[in-house]
Design an enzyme around this catalytic site. Structure first.
Site, mmCIF file in Angstrom:
data_model
loop_
_atom_site.group_PDB
_atom_site.id
_atom_site.type_symbol
_atom_site.label_atom_id
_atom_site.label_comp_id
_atom_site.label_asym_id
_atom_site.label_seq_id
_atom_site.Cartn_x
_atom_site.Cartn_y
_atom_site.Cartn_z
ATOM 1 N N ASN A 124 3.872 -18.598 -1.690
ATOM 2 C CA ASN A 124 3.108 -18.048 -0.557
ATOM 3 C C ASN A 124 1.828 -18.808 -0.233
ATOM 4 O O ASN A 124 1.419 -18.865 0.919
ATOM 5 C CB ASN A 124 2.858 -16.542 -0.734
ATOM 6 C CG ASN A 124 2.091 -16.202 -1.984
ATOM 7 O OD1 ASN A 124 1.937 -17.028 -2.877
ATOM 8 N ND2 ASN A 124 1.620 -14.977 -2.071
ATOM 9 N N GLU A 172 -1.181 -14.023 -13.120
ATOM 10 C CA GLU A 172 -1.618 -13.495 -11.819
ATOM 11 C C GLU A 172 -0.378 -12.912 -11.164
ATOM 12 O O GLU A 172 0.462 -13.652 -10.660
ATOM 13 C CB GLU A 172 -2.211 -14.619 -10.948
ATOM 14 C CG GLU A 172 -3.487 -15.224 -11.489
ATOM 15 C CD GLU A 172 -4.679 -14.289 -11.397
ATOM 16 O OE1 GLU A 172 -4.580 -13.244 -10.721
ATOM 17 O OE2 GLU A 172 -5.708 -14.589 -12.016
ATOM 18 N N CYS A 192 -0.463 -11.493 -2.369
ATOM 19 C CA CYS A 192 -0.579 -10.486 -3.431
ATOM 20 C C CYS A 192 -1.747 -9.548 -3.134
ATOM 21 O O CYS A 192 -1.778 -8.422 -3.616
ATOM 22 C CB CYS A 192 -0.783 -11.166 -4.768
ATOM 23 S SG CYS A 192 -2.144 -12.324 -4.729
ATOM 24 N N GLU A 194 -8.790 -16.222 -12.484
ATOM 25 C CA GLU A 194 -8.803 -17.597 -11.978
ATOM 26 C C GLU A 194 -9.991 -17.774 -11.058
ATOM 27 O O GLU A 194 -10.324 -16.878 -10.276
ATOM 28 C CB GLU A 194 -7.500 -17.901 -11.225
ATOM 29 C CG GLU A 194 -6.315 -18.020 -12.159
ATOM 30 C CD GLU A 194 -5.062 -18.564 -11.495
ATOM 31 O OE1 GLU A 194 -4.798 -18.216 -10.326
ATOM 32 O OE2 GLU A 194 -4.345 -19.331 -12.151
#
Ligand code: NAP
Length: 479
Positions: A152, A251, A285, A459
């Site tokens: 994505n 993640e 997300c 992150e």
């Protein structure tokens, strides 16, 4: 496209797959094949792992400033090539060019950020409480890493992992998603041009993810897995990592609540909703998945959101004026269609959209559903498409309970003009990130990540590099 590499990148060389296999890369706007890239098998993966393992020691010894400058040069090259990279990303992934340019800037920023962090890796020193020993703490790279990325955000999900790994002194094997290998291969070429030594980054494109990754995780050479993708795959990879006790960062998926209280500024809420829902066609997300709107403002919010969503232009991402590109593939679109059908069968009203257009490409219209039943499947499924589902609530305790009633906890959005309420609600929703009167939280300088089944670790931000470093403690007697 003509200059974009299509081979595997191993030990600084561009190679075909050992068995000669290739896989097609499709344009989701037309369904046509753009090109073929090498399709790595287990043999290629072992070669990539060996390159990373052999290069690790020497790479770890490089001066932090040298690593920093490679990242800085790569940052500059990425920005110079914004247009080229944006076209590549739009071709393989579908997002409109304006969004692709935005992602290029966002992706580059991880390199700039971590070029600055590379020279600030610190340790510590002290005297232990009993006064008999000194302690010296140093930080060292965790070792060769396996990086697995989704489709994505084809460029940014790569730089968000590669940036801190380079800064920390780790070598890597990157396995990008099979739908979007070209952005990762272009990135590898840029890093090579920026002076990254051979073997530090190795890229294996493959349609055989399990066959390629599982042996690496169980083999002992890889010391760290950094994964971005769905919770289901993350769970499987955690289990595979357990055998060789590979350190992991995860993640994973989200199910973001977007809460609008009765005292919210509705202009801000609609702007925020457009960003939180429509960035990347909803394939994020961080996408708002459940809109909880106070019953007193729900109708007005739904009307305004439907007006804005209905005005968006859907079409191929390369065409001028297009706001919404195609979804990634027919499977992705089929999932969105099924979720909308299920919601409507359970009583939802379609305010706008909701009908799949005829013709080629994986397009789906911006859609607003209201009166959504809490039993609908989209309440506990990542929609991953341009569909806003509106539910109503009556009071604060109730909406917090409902927002938290999910295994995920990546991000939440809260819209209210009351400071006390803003802080109280933010503290009570179980998420790693909160957008307060804003629909966008992602920033390379902020720690990105979730709680519960949305992941492990962070992150970006000051802590992003920690995921790629280990402490070593040296005990030195006081004599
Ligand atoms: P996915 O199906 O989990 O795939 C992610 C990556 O994992 C792909 O490269 C995929 O390759 C690979 N993979 C799948 N099975 C594997 C296996 N057995 N061994 C090794 N690798 C394997 O997710 P996706 O559909 O690409 O991406 C969407 C998901 O990513 C959503 O859930 C979204 O929320 C999440 N995401 C999270 C973040 C975050 O930062 N939290 C950011 C972006 C996306 P194959 O396709 O070949 O299987």
């Amino acid at each position: 496209m003509t200059d974009t590499p299509t081979q595997l990148f191993i030990g600084g060389a561009w190679l075909d797959a050992a068995d000669g296999a290739t896989m097609p890369v499709d344009d989701p706007a037309t369904g046509e094949i753009l090109c073929h890239v090498a399709d790595a098998g287990p043999k290629d993966a072992r070669l990539a792992e060996a390159a990373a393992v052999q290069t690790q020691e020497e790479w770890a010894r490089t001066a932090p400033r040298a690593r920093s400058e490679i990242l800085r040069r790569a940052y500059e090259i990425i920005l110079e090539r914004t247009d080229e990279l944006a076209h590549l990303m739009t071709a393989e992934m579908g997002k409109p060019l304006a969004e692709a340019r935005g992602e290029v800037a966002y992706a580059a920023e991880f390199f700039r950020w971590f070029s600055e962090e590379a020279v600030r890796i610190d340790g510590g020193a002290g005297i232990l409480p009993d006064g008999r020993n000194r302690m010296l703490l140093s930080r060292r790279p965790v070792g060769p890493c396996l990086l697995i990325t989704p489709w994505n955000f084809p460029l940014a999900m790569g730089t968000r992992k590669i940036g801190p790994a380079i800064a920390a002194g780790c070598t890597m094997v990157l396995k990008p998603a099979p739908q979007t290998p070209l952005s990762s291969l272009a990135l590898a070429a840029i890093l090579q041009e920026a002076g990254l030594p051979d073997g530090v980054l190795n890229v294996v494109t493959t349609s055989r993810a399990g066959q390629v990754c599982e042996p690496l995780l169980r083999g002992g050479g890889i010391r760290k897995l950094s994964f971005t993708g769905s919770t289901a795959v993350g769970r499987l990879l955690l289990a595979q990592s357990a055998e060789a006790v590979v350190r992991t960062s995860m993640e994973l998926g989200g199910n973001a609540p977007f809460i609008i209280f009765e005292d919210a500024d509705l202009d801000k809420a609609v702007d925020g909703a457009m960003l939180a829902k429509m960035r990347n066609m909803g394939e994020a997300c961080t996408a708002a998945n459940r809109f909880f709107v106070h019953h007193s403002v729900a109708e007005e919010f739904g009307r305004r959101l439907a007006e804005r969503m209905g005005a968006l232009v859907v079409g191929p991402g390369t065409r001028d004026g297009v706001d919404v590109g195609p979804l990634i593939d027919r499977t992705g679109r089929g999932k969105v269609e099924a979720l909308v059908t299920d919601a409507v069968e359970r009583g939802a009203r379609v305010l706008v959209g909701g009908r799949t257009p005829e013709g080629p490409g994986c397009f789906y219209p911006p859609t607003v559903l209201t009166d959504v039943s809490p039993e609908s499947r989209l309440m506990d499924t990542e929609i991953f498409g341009p569909v806003a589902a509106i539910l109503t609530f009556d009071d604060e305790d109730e909406v917090i309970r409902r927002a938290n009633d999910t295994p995920w906890g990546l991000v939440g959005y809260v819209f209210t003009e009351g400071l006390d309420r803003a802080l109280r609600v933010s503290e009570r929703i179980e998420v790693g990130m909160v957008g307060l009167n804003t629909g966008l939280v992602s920033n390379p300088a902020a720690p990105f990540g979730g709680v519960k089944q949305s992941g492990l670790g962070r992150e970006g931000g000051r802590v992003g590099i920690d995921e790629f470093l280990e402490y070593q403690y040296l005990a030195i007697p006081m004599r």
